[in-house]
Design an enzyme around this catalytic site. Structure first.
Site, mmCIF file in Angstrom:
data_model
loop_
_atom_site.group_PDB
_atom_site.id
_atom_site.type_symbol
_atom_site.label_atom_id
_atom_site.label_comp_id
_atom_site.label_asym_id
_atom_site.label_seq_id
_atom_site.Cartn_x
_atom_site.Cartn_y
_atom_site.Cartn_z
ATOM 1 N N THR A 156 -43.126 58.539 -103.809
ATOM 2 C CA THR A 156 -44.492 58.734 -104.287
ATOM 3 C C THR A 156 -45.398 59.207 -103.154
ATOM 4 O O THR A 156 -46.275 60.064 -103.357
ATOM 5 C CB THR A 156 -45.035 57.420 -104.883
ATOM 6 O OG1 THR A 156 -44.207 57.030 -105.985
ATOM 7 C CG2 THR A 156 -46.462 57.581 -105.362
ATOM 8 N N GLU B 160 -47.144 50.550 -107.946
ATOM 9 C CA GLU B 160 -47.493 51.894 -108.408
ATOM 10 C C GLU B 160 -46.411 52.832 -107.880
ATOM 11 O O GLU B 160 -46.602 53.531 -106.894
ATOM 12 C CB GLU B 160 -48.883 52.278 -107.906
ATOM 13 C CG GLU B 160 -49.966 51.288 -108.333
ATOM 14 C CD GLU B 160 -51.373 51.738 -107.958
ATOM 15 O OE1 GLU B 160 -51.741 52.887 -108.300
ATOM 16 O OE2 GLU B 160 -52.091 50.950 -107.313
ATOM 17 N N CYS C 258 -59.975 16.091 -104.930
ATOM 18 C CA CYS C 258 -61.134 16.247 -105.809
ATOM 19 C C CYS C 258 -61.221 15.097 -106.808
ATOM 20 O O CYS C 258 -62.313 14.748 -107.261
ATOM 21 C CB CYS C 258 -61.052 17.576 -106.553
ATOM 22 S SG CYS C 258 -61.349 19.006 -105.495
ATOM 23 N N GLU D 241 -65.032 21.662 -107.731
ATOM 24 C CA GLU D 241 -65.578 20.376 -108.151
ATOM 25 C C GLU D 241 -66.537 19.808 -107.110
ATOM 26 O O GLU D 241 -67.604 19.262 -107.457
ATOM 27 C CB GLU D 241 -64.445 19.365 -108.387
ATOM 28 C CG GLU D 241 -63.459 19.783 -109.466
ATOM 29 C CD GLU D 241 -62.247 20.513 -108.909
ATOM 30 O OE1 GLU D 241 -61.132 20.231 -109.366
ATOM 31 O OE2 GLU D 241 -62.422 21.372 -108.003
ATOM 32 N N ALA E 293 -48.881 55.171 -115.042
ATOM 33 C CA ALA E 293 -49.660 56.167 -115.769
ATOM 34 C C ALA E 293 -48.681 57.217 -116.287
ATOM 35 O O ALA E 293 -47.957 57.836 -115.509
ATOM 36 C CB ALA E 293 -50.702 56.810 -114.855
ATOM 37 N N TRP F 11 -52.866 64.353 -111.611
ATOM 38 C CA TRP F 11 -53.414 63.297 -112.450
ATOM 39 C C TRP F 11 -52.875 63.399 -113.865
ATOM 40 O O TRP F 11 -53.007 64.426 -114.524
ATOM 41 C CB TRP F 11 -54.945 63.362 -112.483
ATOM 42 C CG TRP F 11 -55.574 63.262 -111.131
ATOM 43 C CD1 TRP F 11 -56.347 64.208 -110.511
ATOM 44 C CD2 TRP F 11 -55.488 62.163 -110.215
ATOM 45 N NE1 TRP F 11 -56.755 63.760 -109.282
ATOM 46 C CE2 TRP F 11 -56.240 62.515 -109.064
ATOM 47 C CE3 TRP F 11 -54.854 60.931 -110.254
ATOM 48 C CZ2 TRP F 11 -56.365 61.665 -107.980
ATOM 49 C CZ3 TRP F 11 -54.975 60.083 -109.171
ATOM 50 C CH2 TRP F 11 -55.727 60.452 -108.054
ATOM 51 N N LEU G 189 -53.787 54.458 -101.596
ATOM 52 C CA LEU G 189 -53.420 53.140 -102.123
ATOM 53 C C LEU G 189 -54.388 52.059 -101.636
ATOM 54 O O LEU G 189 -53.979 50.954 -101.266
ATOM 55 C CB LEU G 189 -51.978 52.780 -101.736
ATOM 56 C CG LEU G 189 -51.235 51.829 -102.700
ATOM 57 C CD1 LEU G 189 -51.020 52.524 -104.043
ATOM 58 C CD2 LEU G 189 -49.908 51.386 -102.126
ATOM 59 N N HIS H 209 -63.648 22.836 -102.714
ATOM 60 C CA HIS H 209 -63.171 23.204 -104.035
ATOM 61 C C HIS H 209 -64.338 23.231 -105.016
ATOM 62 O O HIS H 209 -65.428 22.725 -104.744
ATOM 63 C CB HIS H 209 -62.105 22.221 -104.497
ATOM 64 C CG HIS H 209 -60.815 22.349 -103.745
ATOM 65 N ND1 HIS H 209 -59.688 21.622 -104.057
ATOM 66 C CD2 HIS H 209 -60.473 23.136 -102.684
ATOM 67 C CE1 HIS H 209 -58.706 21.947 -103.237
ATOM 68 N NE2 HIS H 209 -59.164 22.856 -102.383
#
Length: 377
Positions: A210, A307, A93, A57, A163, A184, A218, A55
């Site tokens: 899609t 998406e 830790c 720490e 988008a 696009w 993707l 970790h």
């Protein structure tokens, strides 16, 4: 600097270190740590990487022991997440910090896991160390939203990316768009901003509509380091996934299709091509979205980027399954015949505390819809 300003300064440095762990810590949180000796000089820094086990720490303490020696005693540790106080793949830790003789530990936020939250700081205080919590808390929590959601519900944080145009359209009217060719909406600069989102996610999900419309890959094309490949997820109730699609052609144990179809021949062919197919019981004739999130969560997926198209965008929002939304808005108007981003919402979804960025003429609007972190008691 006064004490509060110094705490913020060093916690900002710890956050910089923590960000180096993005995409290489999952399913653990991204954590950074800075250690000062008793004179206030930096003697150790570290961040967590899952495959390296230690970790943040412990990494910082190993460096500090080499540089500080006895000066480490009475020093201060700044850590972006409460130090663990249990034994998992590594030891606690808290015990390492106590054994080093530190005098103070500053944590940005408490651990989001209800079974361990607060226990680390309690152990440090019981050992006589001074503690502080909450320095740069908002930034630290943003960094580990996925971990917080998973700790609370064993599901990934769902980040919806859309988008769209100013009038909320995501594709031209039917018949205008050449099928299986990308259309696009936003600029190249806005599209480039999507890649860091994929890099930070464990999985990206789309729907078969899609795939049929745009034939996307993707994939994470950021070029940045990640511990495991981006898992690509397709929801395909009737198993219409084209065998010659780019995703199937490029499948390397990183593509899973969730379906309710029991077409054994089709399933066998997809599996032969390296595609994982999960057959689920239908819910209103469709793939059950909540069940998909449960399965992904059980596999250690902390963050899921969606998406998707109209139907899935709407279903995810209406089902209360979206935690954060990121809209990329292009300054154009397509008109009512074009494909909407959302349709038939029973009630409005309100975005609060919206952050705004510009990508050329495009805008990026980002808002947290559901806070994955537990409320403070």
């Amino acid at each position: 600097m006064n004490d509060a300003a110094q705490d913020r300064y060093w916690m900002q440095r710890a956050l910089e270190l923590a960000r180096r762990g993005i995409a290489v810590t999952s399913p653990n949180p991204a954590v950074g740590c800075v250690i000062l000796d008793r004179a206030g000089q930096v003697v150790g820094e570290g961040w967590h990487e899952y495959d390296l086990l230690d970790h943040a720490e412990v990494v910082a303490l190993k460096e500090a022991r080499q540089h500080a020696g006895d000066r480490l005693k009475g020093g201060t540790a700044y850590v972006t997440l409460e130090p663990c106080n249990h034994t998992g793949r590594t030891g606690p830790c808290t015990e390492a910090l106590i054994a080093a003789g530190l005098g103070r530990v500053v944590a940005a936020t408490i651990d989001p896991n209800p079974s361990v939250a607060g226990h680390g700081m309690e152990r440090l205080r019981a050992a006589g160390l001074q503690t502080a919590v909450g320095v740069c808390e908002a930034e630290a929590r943003r960094l580990n939203e996925g971990f917080a959601r998973w700790c609370q519900h064993k599901r990934p944080l769902v980040l919806m990316k859309v988008a769209m145009t100013l009038d909320g359209r995501i594709a031209p009217p039917p018949g205008v768009h050449v099928r299986r060719e990308p259309f696009w909406i936003t600029s190249e600069a806005a599209r480039a901003a999507v890649q860091p989102l994929r890099w930070q996610a464990d999985a990206a999900m789309t729907g078969v509509d899609t795939v049929l419309a745009d034939d996307p890959m993707l994939t994470d094309r950021s070029g940045l380091r990640r511990r495991r490949p981006l898992l690509r997820v397709v929801l395909d109730s009737a198993l219409r996934m084209p065998l010659d699609s780019k995703m199937v052609a490029g499948a390397q144990n990183d593509l899973v299709i969730f379906t309710v179809s029991r077409d054994e021949a089709r399933i066998a062919e997809l599996r032969r091509r390296g595609v994982r197919v999960e057959v689920l019981p239908a819910e209103a004739g469709r793939v059950p979205l909540a069940r998909v999130l449960d399965i992904l969560g059980a596999e250690g997926i902390l963050t899921l980027l969606t998406e998707t198209g109209t139907r899935l965008n709407t279903a995810l929002l209406a089902g209360g399954l979206v935690d954060r939304v990121h809209l990329f808005v292009s300054p154009q108007i397509m008109g009512s015949d074009a494909v909407p981003a959302f349709k038939g919402m029973a009630s409005p979804i309100r975005m609060a505390d919206v952050s705004v960025e510009r990508y050329g003429n495009d805008l990026g609007l980002c808002s947290l819809l559901k806070d994955p972190w537990p409320e403070a008691e």
